[in-house]
Design a protein around this motif. Sequence first.
Motif, PDB file in Angstrom:
ATOM      1  N   MET A 143     -51.791  25.663   8.648  1.00 43.26           N
ATOM      2  CA  MET A 143     -51.257  26.962   9.037  1.00 43.26           C
ATOM      3  C   MET A 143     -52.237  27.703   9.946  1.00 43.26           C
ATOM      4  O   MET A 143     -53.456  27.557   9.803  1.00 43.26           O
ATOM      5  N   LYS A 144     -51.684  28.513  10.832  1.00 42.39           N
ATOM      6  CA  LYS A 144     -52.508  29.435  11.613  1.00 42.39           C
ATOM      7  C   LYS A 144     -52.408  30.792  10.918  1.00 42.39           C
ATOM      8  O   LYS A 144     -51.327  31.382  10.838  1.00 42.39           O
ATOM      9  N   VAL A 145     -53.533  31.275  10.391  1.00 44.51           N
ATOM     10  CA  VAL A 145     -53.547  32.457   9.539  1.00 44.51           C
ATOM     11  C   VAL A 145     -54.414  33.539  10.160  1.00 44.51           C
ATOM     12  O   VAL A 145     -55.539  33.266  10.605  1.00 44.51           O
ATOM     13  N   VAL A 146     -53.902  34.764  10.148  1.00 45.35           N
ATOM     14  CA  VAL A 146     -54.663  35.934  10.584  1.00 45.35           C
ATOM     15  C   VAL A 146     -54.831  36.852   9.382  1.00 45.35           C
ATOM     16  O   VAL A 146     -53.848  37.196   8.715  1.00 45.35           O
ATOM     17  N   CYS A 147     -56.071  37.246   9.080  1.00 42.43           N
ATOM     18  CA  CYS A 147     -56.355  38.197   8.007  1.00 42.43           C
ATOM     19  C   CYS A 147     -56.823  39.502   8.640  1.00 42.43           C
ATOM     20  O   CYS A 147     -57.810  39.508   9.382  1.00 42.43           O
ATOM     21  N   VAL A 148     -56.119  40.569   8.354  1.00 39.28           N
ATOM     22  CA  VAL A 148     -56.458  41.876   8.912  1.00 39.28           C
ATOM     23  C   VAL A 148     -57.224  42.653   7.857  1.00 39.28           C
ATOM     24  O   VAL A 148     -56.709  42.923   6.764  1.00 39.28           O
ATOM     25  N   GLY A 149     -58.474  43.032   8.170  1.00 40.74           N
ATOM     26  CA  GLY A 149     -59.345  43.692   7.208  1.00 40.74           C
ATOM     27  C   GLY A 149     -60.372  42.716   6.675  1.00 40.74           C
ATOM     28  O   GLY A 149     -60.021  41.608   6.246  1.00 40.74           O
ATOM     29  N   GLY A 150     -61.640  43.132   6.702  1.00 42.65           N
ATOM     30  CA  GLY A 150     -62.717  42.236   6.274  1.00 42.65           C
ATOM     31  C   GLY A 150     -63.286  42.578   4.927  1.00 42.65           C
ATOM     32  O   GLY A 150     -64.486  42.407   4.684  1.00 42.65           O
ATOM     33  N   GLY A 151     -62.435  43.054   3.998  1.00 40.11           N
ATOM     34  CA  GLY A 151     -62.876  43.365   2.646  1.00 40.11           C
ATOM     35  C   GLY A 151     -62.899  42.126   1.762  1.00 40.11           C
ATOM     36  O   GLY A 151     -62.610  41.007   2.221  1.00 40.11           O
ATOM     37  N   PRO A 152     -63.226  42.308   0.477  1.00 40.44           N
ATOM     38  CA  PRO A 152     -63.313  41.153  -0.424  1.00 40.44           C
ATOM     39  C   PRO A 152     -62.038  40.321  -0.495  1.00 40.44           C
ATOM     40  O   PRO A 152     -62.099  39.091  -0.549  1.00 40.44           O
ATOM     41  N   ALA A 153     -60.859  40.971  -0.484  1.00 37.86           N
ATOM     42  CA  ALA A 153     -59.613  40.232  -0.637  1.00 37.86           C
ATOM     43  C   ALA A 153     -59.368  39.287   0.540  1.00 37.86           C
ATOM     44  O   ALA A 153     -59.110  38.086   0.353  1.00 37.86           O
ATOM     45  N   SER A 154     -59.445  39.806   1.764  1.00 35.09           N
ATOM     46  CA  SER A 154     -59.205  38.961   2.935  1.00 35.09           C
ATOM     47  C   SER A 154     -60.223  37.834   3.033  1.00 35.09           C
ATOM     48  O   SER A 154     -59.873  36.681   3.319  1.00 35.09           O
ATOM     49  N   LEU A 155     -61.496  38.162   2.825  1.00 34.38           N
ATOM     50  CA  LEU A 155     -62.527  37.141   2.942  1.00 34.38           C
ATOM     51  C   LEU A 155     -62.363  36.055   1.887  1.00 34.38           C
ATOM     52  O   LEU A 155     -62.481  34.853   2.191  1.00 34.38           O
ATOM     53  N   TYR A 156     -62.064  36.460   0.652  1.00 34.68           N
ATOM     54  CA  TYR A 156     -61.934  35.452  -0.401  1.00 34.68           C
ATOM     55  C   TYR A 156     -60.677  34.623  -0.204  1.00 34.68           C
ATOM     56  O   TYR A 156     -60.657  33.422  -0.505  1.00 34.68           O
TER      57      TYR A 156
END
Length: 396
Positions: A1-14
């Motif tokens: 998958m090509k995934v984009v995570c918006v926001g660099g907090g614990p949830a997105s990073l983990y």
Amino acid sequence: MKVVCVGGGPASLYFSILMKRVDPSHDITVYERNPAGSSYGWGVTYWDELFHFLHGVDPESARAISECSVRWDSWIVHLHDRATITVEHGDEGSGVSRRRLLDIFTERARALGVRIEFEREVTDEREFPDADLIVAGDGVNSVLRERHAAHFGTEIAVGRNKYVWLGTTKVFDSFTFAFTETPHGWIWCYGYRYDQDRSTVVVECSPDTWRGLGFHEANEADSLALMEKLFADILDGHSLMGRTQIDGSAHWLNFRTVTNRRWYRDNVVLLGDAAHTTHYSVGAGTTLALGDVAFLVDALHGDPRLAGALARYERERRSVIRAPQRAARYSARWYENLPRYIDLPPHQMITLLDQRNSRVLAYTPPWLYYRIGQITGRLSALRSGGGPTWQSRSSE
């Protein structure tokens, strides 16, 4: 998958970490609007249950977090000039620097091949037309959620009390509560250590007390000086540190409880505080956000259809979240109704402080709730052959 995570907090990073661990071929980019190394907040609390979960799914980051954490297994409650009571609580808690936690997750994600772009603000999911999945982990003020608030069914309940999140060089050996009476009502704080030489302090009071003490028109320096005076007994001469606003005022807030009827729209899915918030007095925000991550990763790899996976995540995780979010609301209301409990005998008041997330307490006379609890506690101890669930020492 090509995934984009918006926001660099614990949830997105983990989320990026676990997705890469399950399938290294995923193409994942995390976008964070702030510079690298910046972080709001001071410390993060967590309990053994979270650590065991982290260790089970990614031992490398779990070990790094454990090495940077500090632990406590007791409370100290200061009731103005009435009593100081130590409560030997059964559960051990841990604290870790939020900045260090983010650094650990960032380093681990990059080691697994995740791209992380700082100082890159995302305001529209259409910026990524080729993404298979867009994870909105951009917090309580989620821009992606607000763009489609009607679809998500977003509701925000604003708490009555004022609070401010601070740091201090005072090192608390126990989780510390302090309640101070003023001519304008009660003001209180809770403090906990998060590294070798720093602690977090959250100060809270009613809006009447806040205005009566002049916080509504004081700058940050004057606000901190007054709070240092009000909580001098527990700070032992140490200073408080804030996060100055552009106008020089202190960063006082009213807590906002966020709920959503829907957690996804097309290929955009909400994660962590963007999907739900729980009052800080129960210390569950990070734990619940990382729980979201586990549910979402499992759903995505258990169903090849994106819509089916997101529907399962929404259905199952919303069901799990209801109980802790309800308990957090009761906890917040306990503090909003502090005058109902504060004049009880100290041991009774502290027992009810421990029980503040009870759905029954708000509708039961406090003295009666305490008596019933004492009776059931004794019966339970007799059946198990044990003693009381906690012991205390008082300076009354």
